[in-house]
Design a protein around this motif. Sequence first.
Motif, PDB file in Angstrom:
ATOM      1  N   LEU A   1       0.843  -1.190   0.000  1.00  0.00           N
ATOM      2  CA  LEU A   1       0.000   0.000   0.000  1.00  0.00           C
ATOM      3  C   LEU A   1       0.881   1.244   0.000  1.00  0.00           C
ATOM      4  CD1 LEU A   1      -2.906   1.161   0.327  1.00  0.00           C
ATOM      5  CD2 LEU A   1      -2.492   1.093   2.791  1.00  0.00           C
ATOM      6  N   ALA A   2       0.665   2.111  -0.957  1.00  0.00           N
ATOM      7  CA  ALA A   2       1.422   3.361  -1.012  1.00  0.00           C
ATOM      8  C   ALA A   2       0.799   4.374  -0.053  1.00  0.00           C
ATOM      9  CB  ALA A   2       1.410   3.928  -2.425  1.00  0.00           C
ATOM     10  N   ILE A   3       1.623   4.986   0.766  1.00  0.00           N
ATOM     11  CA  ILE A   3       1.150   6.023   1.688  1.00  0.00           C
ATOM     12  C   ILE A   3       2.065   7.233   1.557  1.00  0.00           C
ATOM     13  CG2 ILE A   3       0.149   4.361   3.309  1.00  0.00           C
ATOM     14  CD1 ILE A   3       2.572   4.885   5.150  1.00  0.00           C
ATOM     15  N   PRO A   4       1.571   8.403   1.935  1.00  0.00           N
ATOM     16  CA  PRO A   4       2.432   9.587   1.885  1.00  0.00           C
ATOM     17  C   PRO A   4       3.530   9.468   2.942  1.00  0.00           C
ATOM     18  CG  PRO A   4       0.275  10.127   2.795  1.00  0.00           C
ATOM     19  CD  PRO A   4       0.215   8.698   2.352  1.00  0.00           C
ATOM     20  N   PRO A   5       4.572  10.293   2.826  1.00  0.00           N
ATOM     21  CA  PRO A   5       5.620  10.254   3.855  1.00  0.00           C
ATOM     22  C   PRO A   5       5.003  10.417   5.242  1.00  0.00           C
ATOM     23  CG  PRO A   5       6.205  11.760   2.083  1.00  0.00           C
ATOM     24  CD  PRO A   5       4.803  11.312   1.829  1.00  0.00           C
ATOM     25  N   THR A   6       5.413   9.573   6.173  1.00  0.00           N
ATOM     26  CA  THR A   6       4.822   9.536   7.502  1.00  0.00           C
ATOM     27  C   THR A   6       5.919   9.555   8.543  1.00  0.00           C
ATOM     28  OG1 THR A   6       2.995   8.212   6.631  1.00  0.00           O
ATOM     29  CG2 THR A   6       3.309   8.185   9.008  1.00  0.00           C
ATOM     30  N   GLU A   7       5.753  10.396   9.552  1.00  0.00           N
ATOM     31  CA  GLU A   7       6.723  10.451  10.643  1.00  0.00           C
ATOM     32  C   GLU A   7       5.984  10.584  11.957  1.00  0.00           C
ATOM     33  OE1 GLU A   7      10.248  12.645  10.387  1.00  0.00           O
ATOM     34  OE2 GLU A   7      10.202  12.810   8.204  1.00  0.00           O
ATOM     35  N   ALA A   8       6.433   9.856  12.947  1.00  0.00           N
ATOM     36  CA  ALA A   8       5.884   9.976  14.294  1.00  0.00           C
ATOM     37  C   ALA A   8       6.725  10.993  15.051  1.00  0.00           C
ATOM     38  CB  ALA A   8       5.912   8.626  15.003  1.00  0.00           C
ATOM     39  N   VAL A   9       6.069  11.908  15.746  1.00  0.00           N
ATOM     40  CA  VAL A   9       6.773  12.926  16.520  1.00  0.00           C
ATOM     41  C   VAL A   9       6.169  13.007  17.913  1.00  0.00           C
ATOM     42  CG1 VAL A   9       7.393  14.268  14.470  1.00  0.00           C
ATOM     43  CG2 VAL A   9       5.292  14.806  15.691  1.00  0.00           C
ATOM     44  N   THR A  10       6.979  13.456  18.857  1.00  0.00           N
ATOM     45  CA  THR A  10       6.502  13.563  20.240  1.00  0.00           C
ATOM     46  C   THR A  10       6.768  14.930  20.857  1.00  0.00           C
ATOM     47  OG1 THR A  10       8.560  12.634  21.061  1.00  0.00           O
ATOM     48  CG2 THR A  10       6.745  11.080  20.657  1.00  0.00           C
ATOM     49  N   SER A  11       7.257  15.876  20.056  1.00  0.00           N
ATOM     50  CA  SER A  11       7.517  17.218  20.593  1.00  0.00           C
ATOM     51  C   SER A  11       7.385  18.234  19.464  1.00  0.00           C
ATOM     52  CB  SER A  11       8.927  17.284  21.183  1.00  0.00           C
ATOM     53  OG  SER A  11       9.897  17.230  20.146  1.00  0.00           O
ATOM     54  N   PRO A  12       7.182  19.477  19.814  1.00  0.00           N
ATOM     55  CA  PRO A  12       7.104  20.510  18.770  1.00  0.00           C
ATOM     56  C   PRO A  12       8.374  20.591  17.921  1.00  0.00           C
ATOM     57  CG  PRO A  12       6.214  21.359  20.822  1.00  0.00           C
ATOM     58  CD  PRO A  12       6.838  20.022  21.136  1.00  0.00           C
ATOM     59  N   SER A  13       9.543  20.457  18.520  1.00  0.00           N
ATOM     60  CA  SER A  13      10.767  20.547  17.723  1.00  0.00           C
ATOM     61  C   SER A  13      10.855  19.391  16.723  1.00  0.00           C
ATOM     62  CB  SER A  13      12.006  20.590  18.624  1.00  0.00           C
ATOM     63  OG  SER A  13      12.093  19.425  19.407  1.00  0.00           O
ATOM     64  N   GLU A  14      10.443  18.181  17.126  1.00  0.00           N
ATOM     65  CA  GLU A  14      10.411  17.060  16.176  1.00  0.00           C
ATOM     66  C   GLU A  14       9.401  17.327  15.072  1.00  0.00           C
ATOM     67  OE1 GLU A  14       9.651  13.303  18.016  1.00  0.00           O
ATOM     68  OE2 GLU A  14      11.385  13.435  19.349  1.00  0.00           O
ATOM     69  N   LEU A  15       8.278  17.933  15.413  1.00  0.00           N
ATOM     70  CA  LEU A  15       7.252  18.249  14.419  1.00  0.00           C
ATOM     71  C   LEU A  15       7.805  19.212  13.375  1.00  0.00           C
ATOM     72  CD1 LEU A  15       4.357  18.234  13.301  1.00  0.00           C
ATOM     73  CD2 LEU A  15       3.819  20.033  14.950  1.00  0.00           C
ATOM     74  N   TYR A  16       8.477  20.262  13.811  1.00  0.00           N
ATOM     75  CA  TYR A  16       9.034  21.238  12.854  1.00  0.00           C
ATOM     76  C   TYR A  16      10.046  20.579  11.916  1.00  0.00           C
ATOM     77  CZ  TYR A  16       6.895  24.606  16.045  1.00  0.00           C
ATOM     78  OH  TYR A  16       6.016  25.289  16.819  1.00  0.00           O
ATOM     79  N   ARG A  17      10.897  19.726  12.455  1.00  0.00           N
ATOM     80  CA  ARG A  17      11.885  19.031  11.613  1.00  0.00           C
ATOM     81  C   ARG A  17      11.197  18.075  10.629  1.00  0.00           C
ATOM     82  NH1 ARG A  17      14.699  19.037  16.547  1.00  0.00           N
ATOM     83  NH2 ARG A  17      14.188  16.874  16.976  1.00  0.00           N
ATOM     84  N   ALA A  18      10.175  17.383  11.090  1.00  0.00           N
ATOM     85  CA  ALA A  18       9.446  16.458  10.212  1.00  0.00           C
ATOM     86  C   ALA A  18       8.750  17.226   9.083  1.00  0.00           C
ATOM     87  CB  ALA A  18       8.436  15.648  11.016  1.00  0.00           C
TER      88      ALA A  18
END
Length: 176
Positions: free
Chosen positions: A137-154
Amino acid sequence: MEELSVAVSGINAVDNPGPGIAVIRSLKEDGRLNLRTIGLAYDAMEPGIYLDWLVERSFIMPYPSSEEADYLGRLFYIQEVAGLDVVIPTLDAELPLYIKGKEKLLSRGIKTFLPTWEQFELRSKEHLPEVAERIGLAIPPTEAVTSPSELYRALDRVGFPAMIKGLFYKAYRVHT
């Protein structure tokens, strides 16, 4: 045919509806079943409580973040006062309590239909990329994050627009 007492959770029928009302309607439309339905709610304002043509009885449950003993204790109380043969949990947040308490429920005569712990873990967002790849199954790029700084980098990596999804519910499309 003996009457079956079935409790169903997720009876919030609001703008972000839970699946419980649809489950109850499906059960009631099967003319072969002789059942009485019990709605399990987390708030007195959940509309499903008041749909008395679908839900014969309803009970407020402790939130799924509560202790297992409190949660199961409430189910055992419901069994004592209203009868309870089967419980159908419909919300992801509840499943860990039911999976861990499955044997205790069975010992009291309450049946369920639950995934194993391993199956439950497979549906978590952190496993989505590997499961999708395994089944092609093709999915868009996916990243799990646990903090705002990880979210910005993702977001720097995946780009915009993007969807930000909460642990159990709510998702937001973001452009900046």
